[in-house]
Scaffold this motif. Structure first.
Motif, short mmCIF file in Angstrom:
data_model
loop_
_atom_site.label_atom_id
_atom_site.label_comp_id
_atom_site.label_asym_id
_atom_site.label_seq_id
_atom_site.Cartn_x
_atom_site.Cartn_y
_atom_site.Cartn_z
N GLU A 12 0.81 -1.22 0.00
CA GLU A 12 0.00 0.00 0.00
C GLU A 12 0.85 1.28 0.00
OE1 GLU A 12 -2.84 -0.24 3.18
OE2 GLU A 12 -3.61 -2.18 2.49
N LEU A 13 2.15 1.15 0.21
CA LEU A 13 3.03 2.32 0.22
C LEU A 13 3.32 2.76 -1.21
CD1 LEU A 13 5.49 1.14 2.99
CD2 LEU A 13 3.64 2.81 3.20
N PRO A 14 3.69 4.03 -1.40
CA PRO A 14 3.99 4.51 -2.76
C PRO A 14 5.12 3.72 -3.40
CG PRO A 14 3.94 6.33 -1.19
CD PRO A 14 3.85 5.06 -0.39
N THR A 15 5.01 3.54 -4.71
CA THR A 15 6.06 2.88 -5.48
C THR A 15 7.08 3.93 -5.90
OG1 THR A 15 4.50 1.26 -6.33
CG2 THR A 15 6.56 1.52 -7.55
N VAL A 16 8.35 3.63 -5.66
CA VAL A 16 9.45 4.54 -5.99
C VAL A 16 10.39 3.81 -6.94
CG1 VAL A 16 11.37 5.87 -5.04
CG2 VAL A 16 9.26 5.63 -3.72
N ARG A 17 10.83 4.48 -8.00
CA ARG A 17 11.86 3.92 -8.88
C ARG A 17 13.20 4.08 -8.18
NH1 ARG A 17 11.72 0.63 -12.58
NH2 ARG A 17 13.41 1.56 -13.72
N CYS A 18 14.04 3.07 -8.32
CA CYS A 18 15.38 3.11 -7.75
C CYS A 18 16.32 2.39 -8.71
CB CYS A 18 15.39 2.49 -6.35
SG CYS A 18 15.14 0.71 -6.32
N PRO A 19 17.64 2.44 -8.47
CA PRO A 19 18.59 1.77 -9.38
C PRO A 19 18.38 0.26 -9.47
CG PRO A 19 19.74 3.30 -7.94
CD PRO A 19 18.33 3.21 -7.43
N CYS A 20 17.62 -0.30 -8.54
CA CYS A 20 17.39 -1.74 -8.52
C CYS A 20 16.06 -2.15 -9.15
CB CYS A 20 17.43 -2.25 -7.08
SG CYS A 20 19.01 -1.99 -6.29
N GLY A 21 15.15 -1.22 -9.32
CA GLY A 21 13.84 -1.55 -9.86
C GLY A 21 12.77 -0.63 -9.28
N GLU A 22 11.73 -1.24 -8.72
CA GLU A 22 10.65 -0.49 -8.09
C GLU A 22 10.55 -0.96 -6.64
OE1 GLU A 22 7.16 -1.14 -10.45
OE2 GLU A 22 7.79 0.37 -11.90
N VAL A 23 10.33 -0.01 -5.72
CA VAL A 23 10.39 -0.34 -4.31
C VAL A 23 9.28 0.37 -3.54
CG1 VAL A 23 12.06 1.51 -3.80
CG2 VAL A 23 11.98 -0.51 -2.34
N HIS A 24 8.80 -0.32 -2.50
CA HIS A 24 7.91 0.25 -1.49
C HIS A 24 8.76 0.30 -0.21
CE1 HIS A 24 4.32 -0.55 -3.99
NE2 HIS A 24 4.94 -1.68 -4.30
N ARG A 25 8.98 1.49 0.34
CA ARG A 25 9.87 1.64 1.51
C ARG A 25 9.06 1.99 2.76
NH1 ARG A 25 13.88 5.12 -2.07
NH2 ARG A 25 15.27 3.44 -2.75
N ALA A 26 9.34 1.27 3.85
CA ALA A 26 8.68 1.54 5.13
C ALA A 26 9.71 1.91 6.18
CB ALA A 26 7.91 0.29 5.58
N PHE A 27 9.32 2.76 7.07
CA PHE A 27 10.07 3.15 8.27
C PHE A 27 11.28 4.04 7.98
CE2 PHE A 27 8.58 -1.35 9.22
CZ PHE A 27 7.34 -0.94 9.65
N THR A 28 11.37 4.60 6.79
CA THR A 28 12.52 5.47 6.48
C THR A 28 12.45 6.80 7.23
OG1 THR A 28 11.40 6.33 4.53
CG2 THR A 28 12.92 4.47 4.21
N ASP A 29 11.27 7.18 7.68
CA ASP A 29 11.15 8.45 8.40
C ASP A 29 11.10 8.27 9.91
OD1 ASP A 29 8.68 7.24 8.45
OD2 ASP A 29 7.56 9.01 7.79
N ASP A 30 11.38 7.07 10.41
CA ASP A 30 11.41 6.83 11.85
C ASP A 30 12.56 7.62 12.47
OD1 ASP A 30 10.92 5.62 14.39
OD2 ASP A 30 12.52 4.18 13.97
N SER A 31 12.30 8.31 13.54
CA SER A 31 13.32 9.18 14.15
C SER A 31 14.53 8.41 14.66
CB SER A 31 12.71 10.00 15.29
OG SER A 31 12.20 9.14 16.30
N ASP A 32 14.37 7.16 15.04
CA ASP A 32 15.51 6.37 15.54
C ASP A 32 16.42 5.88 14.42
OD1 ASP A 32 14.60 6.64 18.15
OD2 ASP A 32 13.50 4.75 18.10
N GLN A 33 15.92 5.76 13.20
CA GLN A 33 16.69 5.30 12.04
C GLN A 33 17.36 3.95 12.27
OE1 GLN A 33 16.98 7.17 8.85
NE2 GLN A 33 15.08 7.70 9.86
#
Length: 114
Positions: A12-33
């Motif tokens: 359900e997360l947005p699809t992003v193009r990246c050098p590897c293909g297409e990706v749905h990324r979760a938790f990238t904005d978590d303050s603890d990283q």
């Protein structure tokens, strides 16, 4: 009290193009990283890249192909898991669906190409 967990429905997360293909990324904005989770679709050969700081754990969910790791071709199939340490030049080849766990969380500034 803040919740001590995070929830993501990866498809359900947005699809992003990246050098590897297409990706749905979760938790990238978590303050603890601490880590993030990526649902990655490889549909064409990805570009060789590396990370200076980040470690990645790839878990192959679907498909067959190989990972190229520092020039070595490693055949992969579902439920193969590989830990890719900082500095390892890597790419995925084949039609694959991968669960990628970057540690710490994915940082686009730590994606390097030769």
């Amino acid at each position: 009290m803040d919740k001590r967990y995070l929830l993501a429905k990866l498809p359900e997360l947005p699809t992003v193009r990246c050098p590897c293909g297409e990706v749905h990324r979760a938790f990238t904005d978590d303050s603890d990283q601490t880590a993030s989770v990526h649902l990655l679709s490889i549909r064409e050969d990805s570009k060789v890249h590396y990370h200076k700081k980040g470690t990645e754990i790839y878990i192959i969910l679907e498909g067959k192909g190989y990972l190229e790791l520092d020039g070595e071709r490693i055949p992969v199939e579902p439920l193969t898991s590989i830990m890719i340490k900082p500095g390892c030049r890597h790419r995925a080849v084949g039609k694959l669906t991968i669960l990628n766990i970057p540690i710490p969380s994915f940082d686009p500034k730590d994606e390097w190409f030769d």
